[in-house]
Design a protein around this motif. Structure first.
Motif, short mmCIF file in Angstrom:
data_model
loop_
_atom_site.label_atom_id
_atom_site.label_comp_id
_atom_site.label_asym_id
_atom_site.label_seq_id
_atom_site.Cartn_x
_atom_site.Cartn_y
_atom_site.Cartn_z
N GLU A 49 -42.37 85.50 7.90
CA GLU A 49 -43.67 84.93 8.22
C GLU A 49 -44.78 85.72 7.51
O GLU A 49 -45.35 86.67 8.04
CB GLU A 49 -43.90 84.93 9.74
CG GLU A 49 -42.88 84.14 10.54
CD GLU A 49 -42.98 82.64 10.27
OE1 GLU A 49 -44.01 82.21 9.69
OE2 GLU A 49 -42.04 81.92 10.64
N ILE A 50 -45.09 85.31 6.29
CA ILE A 50 -46.06 86.03 5.45
C ILE A 50 -47.46 85.96 6.05
O ILE A 50 -48.22 86.94 6.03
CB ILE A 50 -46.05 85.47 4.01
CG1 ILE A 50 -44.67 85.64 3.39
CG2 ILE A 50 -47.12 86.15 3.16
CD1 ILE A 50 -44.53 84.99 2.04
N ASN A 51 -47.84 84.80 6.58
CA ASN A 51 -49.18 84.65 7.14
C ASN A 51 -49.40 85.57 8.34
O ASN A 51 -50.49 86.13 8.51
CB ASN A 51 -49.42 83.20 7.55
CG ASN A 51 -49.54 82.28 6.35
OD1 ASN A 51 -50.08 82.65 5.32
ND2 ASN A 51 -49.01 81.07 6.46
N PHE A 52 -48.36 85.75 9.17
CA PHE A 52 -48.48 86.67 10.30
C PHE A 52 -48.65 88.10 9.81
O PHE A 52 -49.45 88.88 10.36
CB PHE A 52 -47.25 86.56 11.20
CG PHE A 52 -47.28 87.52 12.36
CD1 PHE A 52 -48.08 87.27 13.46
CD2 PHE A 52 -46.51 88.68 12.34
CE1 PHE A 52 -48.13 88.16 14.53
CE2 PHE A 52 -46.56 89.57 13.40
CZ PHE A 52 -47.36 89.31 14.50
N ASP A 53 -47.89 88.46 8.76
CA ASP A 53 -47.99 89.80 8.21
C ASP A 53 -49.42 90.08 7.71
O ASP A 53 -49.99 91.13 7.98
CB ASP A 53 -46.99 89.96 7.07
CG ASP A 53 -47.01 91.36 6.48
OD1 ASP A 53 -47.13 92.32 7.25
OD2 ASP A 53 -46.93 91.49 5.24
N TYR A 70 -55.83 83.76 8.23
CA TYR A 70 -54.36 83.84 8.20
C TYR A 70 -53.73 83.61 9.56
O TYR A 70 -52.60 83.09 9.65
CB TYR A 70 -53.94 85.19 7.62
CG TYR A 70 -54.11 85.26 6.13
CD1 TYR A 70 -53.23 84.60 5.28
CD2 TYR A 70 -55.19 85.93 5.57
CE1 TYR A 70 -53.41 84.62 3.91
CE2 TYR A 70 -55.39 85.95 4.19
CZ TYR A 70 -54.48 85.30 3.37
OH TYR A 70 -54.67 85.31 2.02
N SER A 71 -54.40 83.95 10.64
CA SER A 71 -53.85 83.65 11.96
C SER A 71 -53.83 82.14 12.18
O SER A 71 -52.90 81.61 12.80
CB SER A 71 -54.66 84.36 13.05
OG SER A 71 -56.03 84.01 12.99
N MET A 72 -54.86 81.42 11.69
CA MET A 72 -54.85 79.96 11.81
C MET A 72 -53.75 79.34 10.95
O MET A 72 -53.08 78.38 11.37
CB MET A 72 -56.23 79.41 11.40
CG MET A 72 -56.31 77.89 11.41
SD MET A 72 -55.81 77.18 13.00
CE MET A 72 -57.19 77.61 14.03
N LYS A 73 -53.54 79.90 9.75
CA LYS A 73 -52.43 79.40 8.93
C LYS A 73 -51.10 79.55 9.66
O LYS A 73 -50.25 78.65 9.62
CB LYS A 73 -52.38 80.20 7.61
CG LYS A 73 -53.44 79.82 6.60
CD LYS A 73 -53.22 80.58 5.30
CE LYS A 73 -54.25 80.20 4.25
NZ LYS A 73 -54.02 80.91 2.97
N PHE A 90 -55.33 87.89 18.15
CA PHE A 90 -56.05 88.34 16.95
C PHE A 90 -57.35 87.54 16.77
O PHE A 90 -58.42 88.10 16.48
CB PHE A 90 -55.20 88.17 15.70
CG PHE A 90 -53.99 89.08 15.64
CD1 PHE A 90 -53.92 90.21 16.43
CD2 PHE A 90 -52.92 88.79 14.80
CE1 PHE A 90 -52.83 91.05 16.39
CE2 PHE A 90 -51.82 89.62 14.75
CZ PHE A 90 -51.77 90.75 15.55
N ARG A 91 -57.24 86.22 16.93
CA ARG A 91 -58.41 85.36 16.73
C ARG A 91 -59.48 85.62 17.79
O ARG A 91 -60.68 85.68 17.50
CB ARG A 91 -58.00 83.89 16.76
CG ARG A 91 -57.18 83.46 15.54
CD ARG A 91 -56.71 82.02 15.64
NE ARG A 91 -57.83 81.09 15.72
CZ ARG A 91 -58.58 80.73 14.69
NH1 ARG A 91 -58.34 81.21 13.49
NH2 ARG A 91 -59.58 79.88 14.85
N ALA A 92 -59.05 85.79 19.03
CA ALA A 92 -60.00 86.02 20.12
C ALA A 92 -60.79 87.31 19.90
O ALA A 92 -62.02 87.33 20.05
CB ALA A 92 -59.26 86.07 21.46
N VAL A 93 -60.08 88.38 19.56
CA VAL A 93 -60.76 89.66 19.33
C VAL A 93 -61.70 89.56 18.12
O VAL A 93 -62.80 90.10 18.13
CB VAL A 93 -59.73 90.80 19.13
CG1 VAL A 93 -60.44 92.10 18.75
CG2 VAL A 93 -58.92 91.01 20.40
N SER A 94 -61.27 88.84 17.08
CA SER A 94 -62.12 88.66 15.89
C SER A 94 -63.41 87.93 16.25
O SER A 94 -64.50 88.32 15.84
CB SER A 94 -61.35 87.89 14.81
OG SER A 94 -60.21 88.60 14.39
#
Length: 583
Positions: A49-53, A70-73, A90-94
């Motif tokens: 999972e490249i996007n997660f990385d 990348y989290s949305m991807k 990740f998205r929430a904290v961002s």
């Protein structure tokens, strides 16, 4: 009298409501170590999972926009629930870090309760509720965390106690608020955390003040004000002074209140002085030129007076001798005066040329950066409409690089102006050199990765120096930035310690870049040089970074040396005073 007191209380309630969000969102002390360990496990488990990385990498580097992309991807794919939880987190904290509370709340609510770090979610939701004045809802979240063992969550107990106290305070349950806020204050006293202790004293003072309990409130206001003198936070200094002004106004001690008001305005202005730097620098330069011109005029007048006195003395001598002596004297005096005037004129011309070149280069660099950013944003909008995510990633990184370059230029200009006008805060203390280097290195890793630069950090962990932390970081940051700028693709950069002497620790920043000639090296080390001349005209620079570094190293009692060969590389050797009392 009651009306006057109420007026003061209303003012402080407004002040308190303004101050609380600052406390909440400026003091996040979440420990990311356990989260990072678990994320690494997931990264290994789902290595395809490249996007997660990429999402987790940008998250821990605090690159919030890239994290969101990348989290949305990753979320658009069919993922395991555990990966979805991490991506929503990740998205929430961002979003939270970007002050987008509604979006942050929506993402936090998408995280399942099975998530290993759900206690963090509760903590953040509580803070968002507190920020949005939903005090009962916030209290529910914080009470849930309070019941957990302290070893299970990643933030300090004092954070939870303070937030619960604030909730009860807003709900007018003063007795409960007092219990939690006093316990919070006692924890900070035990930890000897001056900044947090000043904050807790301000909250306690306001708690008692809104209850008309001046006997308890005023000592806390005074304690907070005394502690504010020992910390660097302009915001705490400003609020402490403002509170003391309100206290003195209610005491009818208007003279003391005026002093505090003036101090409040000073700290308030300190936060806004960045817009005045250009005007101050220009005025200082014009003032220096006028002073030099006055010195030239005075020197010319003094020389004329001396010439007249000598001529009068010589007139009493033999006429022939007077004529001969006067002729010789005037000839030599003319040559001497011409040399002095020429030297001072050249110095003034150099100062004016330096100022003009400085403004020209800075404006050129800023205009180039803004134009590049404008062009890149146009492409960004086009690719956003076409949903070309790979190109969006490249453009976002490009925008970040351009913005960082412009920011570094303005940051150096601001620090140079503050140094010239003697407004920079300067406090020498014992500093762990390896930790300072590691902190600066962390911010430049993405730039080194972009150029595929091999980086090594071998700073001696036993070295402690006696220096000002902010100025030391500026020096290391500028030299590391130069090392990256002048290094070729696939180059190498090393930061290491040389054997220290009895008086100094030696820090070496070595690169395999373009290097420089002996003449260039000597010119850079001159105290009078402001603008550095680069061998490569394509690499434009104001030279402010080098001038700033030399000034700050000297102010810290250190020394600077340069070892360099053209097309081989450069070594920057910084000698810093050793901290001798370290046990």
């Amino acid at each position: 009298m009651l009306r006057e007191k109420k007026t003061g209380i209303n003012f402080l309630v407004v002040l308190l409501l303004f101050f609380f969000p600052f406390i909440l969102f400026s003091q996040k002390r979440l420990n990311e170590s356990s989260l990072k360990i678990e994320v690494n496990k997931e990264k290994i488990k789902y290595k395809e999972e490249i996007n997660f990385d990429k999402a987790q990498k940008f998250f821990f580097e605090k690159e919030w926009d890239s994290t969101l992309v990348y989290s949305m991807k990753q979320l658009t794919k069919n993922n395991a629930l555990e990966l979805n939880d991490y991506c929503h987190y990740f998205r929430a904290v961002s979003f939270l870090r970007k002050k987008l509370f509604k979006e942050a709340k929506n993402e936090f609510r998408l995280v399942s309760k099975k998530f290993a770090f759900y206690h963090n979610v509760s903590f953040f939701l509580g803070e968002i509720a507190l920020e949005q004045n939903e005090f009962k809802l916030a209290l529910g979240y914080f009470n849930f965390i309070e019941k957990l063992p302290e070893s299970t969550y990643d933030f300090k107990k004092s954070d939870v106690l303070q937030n619960i106290g604030l909730c009860y305070l807003h709900l007018n349950e003063f007795s409960k608020a007092e219990d939690y806020l006093i316990e919070n204050s006692e924890l900070h006293e035990a930890q000897k955390d001056t900044l947090l202790l000043a904050e807790s004293y301000l909250i306690l003072a306001n708690l008692y003040y809104v209850q008309y309990n001046d006997n308890k409130a005023i000592p806390y206001f005074e304690k907070a004000y005394a502690l504010s003198k020992k910390i660097k936070s302009f915001e705490i200094k400003r609020m402490a002074a403002k509170n003391m002004a309100a206290v003195e106004e209610n005491r009818k001690n208007f003279q003391a209140a005026l002093v505090y008001r003036k101090e409040y305005e000073i700290w308030k202005d300190s936060l806004n002085d960045q817009n005045k730097v250009w005007a101050i620098a220009d005025l200082e330069k014009k003032f220096a030129v006028k002073q030099k011109q006055k010195q030239v005029d005075i020197l010319q007048a003094e020389n004329k007076v001396k010439a007249a006195e000598r001529n009068g003395f010589l007139a009493s001598s033999v006429l022939l001798f007077i004529l001969f002596g006067t002729g010789v004297y005037f000839y030599r005096q003319k040559i001497k005066n011409n040399k002095i005037i020429l030297a001072q004129k050249n110095e003034l011309d150099e100062l004016n040329a330096t100022k003009d070149k400085l403004f020209s280069i800075v404006s050129h660099d800023l205009r180039s950066s803004v134009n590049a950013l404008k062009t890149s944003n146009g492409k960004l909008l086009e690719n956003l409409e076409s949903k070309n995510f790979s190109e969006l990633d490249v453009l976002l990184h490009n925008n970040s690089t351009i913005a960082n370059g412009a920011y570094n230029l303005l940051d150096n200009l601001l620090n140079w102006a503050l140094l010239q006008t003697k407004q920079a805060y300067f406090y020498q203390e014992s500093l762990h050199l390896a930790s300072i280097v590691q902190h600066v290195e962390y911010n430049y890793k993405p730039l080194m990765l972009n150029k595929n630069i091999d980086f090594k950090n071998d700073v001696n962990t036993s070295d402690y120096v006696y220096a000002d932390m902010d100025s030391l970081k500026i020096v290391i940051r500028n030299f590391l930035d130069n090392a990256i700028k002048f290094s070729n693709e696939n180059g190498s950069i090393s930061i290491y310690s040389r054997p220290s002497s009895e008086e100094f620790c030696y820090l070496v920043i070595e690169d395999s870049g373009l290097g420089m000639s002996k003449a260039t090296k000597e010119e850079l080390l001159k105290e009078t040089v402001l603008l550095s001349k680069k061998k490569n005209d394509d690499i434009i620079g104001t030279g402010l970074g080098m001038q700033l570094c030399k000034s700050m190293i000297n102010k810290n009692g250190g020394k600077l040396e340069i070892e360099s060969e053209e097309n081989v590389g450069t070594k920057i050797i910084i000698a810093l005073p050793k901290f001798k009392n370290n046990g």
